[in-house]
Write an enzyme that holds these catalytic residues in place. Structure first.
Site, PDB file in Angstrom:
ATOM      1  N   THR A 105       0.817  -1.241   0.093  1.00  0.00           N
ATOM      2  CA  THR A 105       0.003  -0.029  -0.154  1.00  0.00           C
ATOM      3  C   THR A 105       0.956   1.454   0.073  1.00  0.00           C
ATOM      4  OG1 THR A 105      -1.389  -1.282   1.366  1.00  0.00           O
ATOM      5  CG2 THR A 105      -1.724   1.101   1.097  1.00  0.00           C
ATOM      6  N   LYS A 181      -7.617  -0.657  -2.203  1.00  0.00           N
ATOM      7  CA  LYS A 181      -6.871  -0.675  -1.253  1.00  0.00           C
ATOM      8  C   LYS A 181      -7.030   0.359   0.135  1.00  0.00           C
ATOM      9  CE  LYS A 181      -4.532  -2.955   2.064  1.00  0.00           C
ATOM     10  NZ  LYS A 181      -3.090  -3.281   1.814  1.00  0.00           N
ATOM     11  N   LYS A 258       0.369   4.912   8.350  1.00  0.00           N
ATOM     12  CA  LYS A 258       0.773   5.138   7.362  1.00  0.00           C
ATOM     13  C   LYS A 258      -0.285   4.996   6.312  1.00  0.00           C
ATOM     14  CE  LYS A 258       2.343   1.870   4.709  1.00  0.00           C
ATOM     15  NZ  LYS A 258       2.046   1.230   3.668  1.00  0.00           N
TER      16      LYS A 258
END
Length: 310
Positions: A105, A181, A258
């Protein structure tokens, strides 16, 4: 144009919590060359049947499909183009017609930039972030959200099929997988934070946490993140003075933070209000400021209801 190869020579770059079980899984079916900056991780990949490589450039030499499983955009770029702890990036040795599969990701802009740079040397990219965790990575039971053109997908399909039980082609563009995602991580980040809050409350009110996880998991409050993180959150309170007794590190807290940062940033660009996700993002940031960045993300519960040692 890449063509499908039934038994592709495969390289895996990044042997962390997700990359290592993916390398093990792939080595059960294909020749695998594996790289990580840490020698001990490469040694673990050898046990699973992979051939170790000292640099990304060595790992991808002769590879048909290259699977990348790294933490963030910075590691993706250094893995491919060198920099930081990586002296020879994979781009030095990628053959014309090879396919790079990015399972990490890293955000839409990052993966599109990398795809353009690789295309200039005849290498295709499949944007294929995954969900499911390390255990499912090792059994080939991942959810894969892919964005790429048909030719690149066909070339990577044997590898994708080996890694995932569910493959969704989200769209034809590199970046489509990252978008899906990001939406997925919005829910995961919120659900993890909600699980931490609910279990911290249960503990404060005197409820046994193992029982709470079991009960909540059987009703409308159930979620994958509660089922997966809940038992580890309960274990966080078992840590003793010497640091033992806590859960195994399976998903670092700074990783989910993150991902939530990507969620908030992309939502801002899209003009969509995501106030609950933003609140969860701030909770993760607070945990990092309290020194929990490298802890399992289940440690978030201790920020809300601190553990005691003894």
């Amino acid at each position: 144009m890449p063509a499908e190869i039934t038994t592709p020579t495969t390289a895996v770059l990044g042997l962390g919590a997700m990359g290592l079980p993916m390398a093990d899984r792939l080595a059960g079916a294909f020749p695998v060359q594996a790289f990580d900056v840490f020698e001990e991780r490469r040694a673990l990949a050898v046990r699973g049947g992979a051939t170790p490589a000292a640099t990304p450039a060595d790992a991808v030499r002769g590879a048909d499909v290259v699977v990348i499983a790294v933490r963030d955009q910075e590691q993706l770029e250094s893995c491919l183009f060198g920099g930081g702890a990586v002296e020879h990036g994979a781009a030095e040795s990628l053959r014309d017609g090879a396919v790079v599969v990015v399972t990490s990701t890293v955000g839409v802009d990052a993966v599109q930039d990398v795809a353009a740079r690789l295309a200039a040397q005849g290498v295709s990219l499949v944007d294929a972030p995954v969900s499911g965790g390390a255990v499912r990575a090792g059994t080939g039971d991942l959810l894969i959200m892919a964005g790429a053109d048909e030719a690149a997908l066909d070339a990577a399909r044997p590898v994708l099929s080996r890694l995932g039980s569910t493959l969704h082609i989200v769209g034809p563009r590199v970046g489509d997988g990252q978008i899906m995602k990001t939406v997925n991580q919005l829910l995961c980040g919120i659900h993890t934070a909600a699980a931490a809050e609910s279990l911290a409350l249960a503990r404060a009110l005197g409820i046994d946490l193992d029982r709470a996880v079991d009960v909540l998991g059987q009703g409308a409050a159930a979620s994958f993140m509660l089922a997966d993180r809940g038992p580890r959150m309960a274990q966080q309170y078992e840590v003793t003075d010497d640091g033992t007794g806590g859960p195994e590190l399976r998903s670092r807290l700074d990783i989910i933070r993150k991902d939530m940062n990507i969620v908030v940033s992309l939502a801002k660009k899209a003009g969509v209000a995501t106030s609950v996700a933003a609140a969860a993002d701030q909770l993760y940031q607070l945990a990092i400021s309290q020194g929990l960045a490298a802890e399992d993300d289940s440690a978030l519960v201790t920020l809300l209801s601190p553990r005691t040692t003894g």
